[in-house]
Enzyme design. Structure first.
Site, PDB file in Angstrom:
ATOM      1  N   ARG A  42       0.819  -1.207   0.000  1.00  0.00           N
ATOM      2  CA  ARG A  42       0.000   0.000   0.000  1.00  0.00           C
ATOM      3  C   ARG A  42       0.854   1.259   0.000  1.00  0.00           C
ATOM      4  O   ARG A  42       0.506   2.255  -0.640  1.00  0.00           O
ATOM      5  CB  ARG A  42      -0.964  -0.008   1.190  1.00  0.00           C
ATOM      6  CG  ARG A  42      -2.044   1.061   1.092  1.00  0.00           C
ATOM      7  CD  ARG A  42      -3.137   0.850   2.113  1.00  0.00           C
ATOM      8  NE  ARG A  42      -2.663   1.008   3.485  1.00  0.00           N
ATOM      9  CZ  ARG A  42      -3.435   0.873   4.548  1.00  0.00           C
ATOM     10  NH1 ARG A  42      -4.721   0.570   4.402  1.00  0.00           N
ATOM     11  NH2 ARG A  42      -2.939   1.027   5.765  1.00  0.00           N
ATOM     12  N   LYS A  94      -2.625   6.818   1.853  1.00  0.00           N
ATOM     13  CA  LYS A  94      -2.462   7.403   3.178  1.00  0.00           C
ATOM     14  C   LYS A  94      -1.531   8.617   3.124  1.00  0.00           C
ATOM     15  O   LYS A  94      -0.474   8.659   3.774  1.00  0.00           O
ATOM     16  CB  LYS A  94      -1.964   6.365   4.177  1.00  0.00           C
ATOM     17  CG  LYS A  94      -3.051   5.357   4.549  1.00  0.00           C
ATOM     18  CD  LYS A  94      -2.633   4.452   5.701  1.00  0.00           C
ATOM     19  CE  LYS A  94      -2.660   5.145   7.037  1.00  0.00           C
ATOM     20  NZ  LYS A  94      -4.024   5.450   7.488  1.00  0.00           N
ATOM     21  N   GLU A 127     -16.462   6.808   4.410  1.00  0.00           N
ATOM     22  CA  GLU A 127     -15.729   6.231   5.528  1.00  0.00           C
ATOM     23  C   GLU A 127     -15.641   7.221   6.673  1.00  0.00           C
ATOM     24  O   GLU A 127     -16.049   8.381   6.542  1.00  0.00           O
ATOM     25  CB  GLU A 127     -14.338   5.763   5.118  1.00  0.00           C
ATOM     26  CG  GLU A 127     -13.376   6.818   4.641  1.00  0.00           C
ATOM     27  CD  GLU A 127     -11.997   6.211   4.315  1.00  0.00           C
ATOM     28  OE1 GLU A 127     -11.110   6.291   5.167  1.00  0.00           O
ATOM     29  OE2 GLU A 127     -11.835   5.671   3.205  1.00  0.00           O
TER      30      GLU A 127
END
Length: 356
Positions: free
Chosen positions: A97, A198, A234
């Site tokens: 990721r 992120k 989210e």
């Protein structure tokens, strides 16, 4: 993966536990002993970094991370088992990721093997800070950022990959379920933006509505999509799920939602439990009509949502020990902490790392 040959610092203590009041452990920063640092110059690849004493980083005021927000972070945990082993949970997925995020932010990145090696080294160097079984976990925070100076033009001369760790308790203390506010003004992420990685730039822009919600007594906020303002996406730092009948639904990953490692595990476990699992656009009306809702994440693990409030209308959901969320939490936590056999191959044992 072959174990790293880098020895741990000779000053690492053999003391089993640090001097911490484990029963009072919260989810927050606690200074530990060591961190990992690796650097990469433009045009080169990351090489093996070093475990160093925990210390402040020195940055050029013109560093890319300060000027343009070129930075990513990850989050994962080390667990101490009842029989004394140390386990990581799917660290390779965090490594993959961070690579996807680095591609999005135009940065070089460590290989997955280098990433996992760094995480193992940080966990073992700070082994005495891993809480006793059932008292918490060692949260490990890898960071990749543009450390070289840049003003208006490429290339970035230097990129730094570092990781530190601190012992933490549960992110959400209230086991009775979260009380969420549905945010109808601010948006967390936008199509073609960075919501799916992120990036360090994703979080502080929505601190204003989060702080306001907490002042009003809410646990967290649930964001709607930027394109229509009609679909749930989210929480501040967690993925969302809903259960209706035998169908478990979660919003589709389409660039604005983070592909959570825990999210993927939960979908697989739900299928194992016999539920139909779907990824789809979830209109707010469908979400409010759920039988049960919960959120997932490295910090949240699996946490029930007791209620959501949208424009002063509060909707309650099923909570308690008989919920799917409770079953998922127990199953996942048992795997992560070694209380049951890991038939998925999700855990990595590291307490004998660097030996032999």
């Amino acid at each position: 993966m072959a174990p790293s040959t880098q020895p741990l610092p000779t000053s690492v203590s053999d003391e089993k536990y640090a001097n911490v009041k484990w029963e009072e452990l919260a989810f927050g920063f606690v200074r530990t002993d060591y961190m990992y640092v690796a650097k990469c110059n433009h045009g080169e690849s990351f090489q093996e970094g070093k475990i160093l004493p925990f210390a402040d980083l020195q940055l050029n005021p013109c560093a890319a991370v300060l000027q343009y927000g070129q930075g990513l972070y990850e989050g994962l945990k080390a667990y101490r088992t009842e029989d004394g082993r140390i386990l990581l949970f799917r660290p390779d997925q965090n490594g993959l990721r961070i690579q996807a995020g680095a591609d999005r932010l135009y940065m070089p990145y460590p290989s997955v093997d280098q990433f996992v090696s760094a995480i193992k080294q940080v966990a073992l160097a700070n082994k005495k800070w891993i809480p006793p079984p059932g008292k918490g976990t060692l949260y490990i925070r890898p960071i990749l950022f543009g450390s070289g100076p840049i003003l208006g033009s490429f290339p970035i001369p230097e990129t730094t990959f570092t990781a530190f760790a601190c012992p933490v308790g549960r992110y959400h203390k209230d086991n009775s379920g979260l009380n969420l506010k549905i945010e109808d003004k601010f948006r967390r992420a936008f199509p073609s933006g960075t919501g799916g990685v992120k990036s360090i730039t994703n979080y502080s822009p929505v601190w204003i509505p989060l702080a306001e919600a907490k002042k009003q007594g809410f646990s967290d906020i649930l964001f709607l999509d930027a394109a229509t303002g009609k679909n749930v996406e989210e929480l501040f730092a967690a993925n969302i799920f809903m259960l209706k009948g035998n169908v478990v639904s979660t919003p589709t990953i389409a660039g604005t939602i983070l592909p959570g490692v825990t999210r993927n595990c939960v979908m697989e476990l739900c299928r194992d439990f016999g539920y139909q699992v779907e990824e789809r656009v979830i209109p707010l009306e469908d979400f409010l009509d759920s039988d049960e809702t919960f959120c997932t994440g490295t910090a949240s693990i699996v946490t029930s949502i007791a209620s959501v409030t949208f424009k002063d209308k509060k909707t309650a959901f099923k909570t308690g020990e008989e919920t799917l969320a409770a079953k998922l939490y127990k199953t996942l936590n048992d795997i992560q902490t070694g209380r049951v056999e890991d038939t998925k191959g999700w855990t990595v044992e590291i307490d004998r790392y660097h030996q032999g």
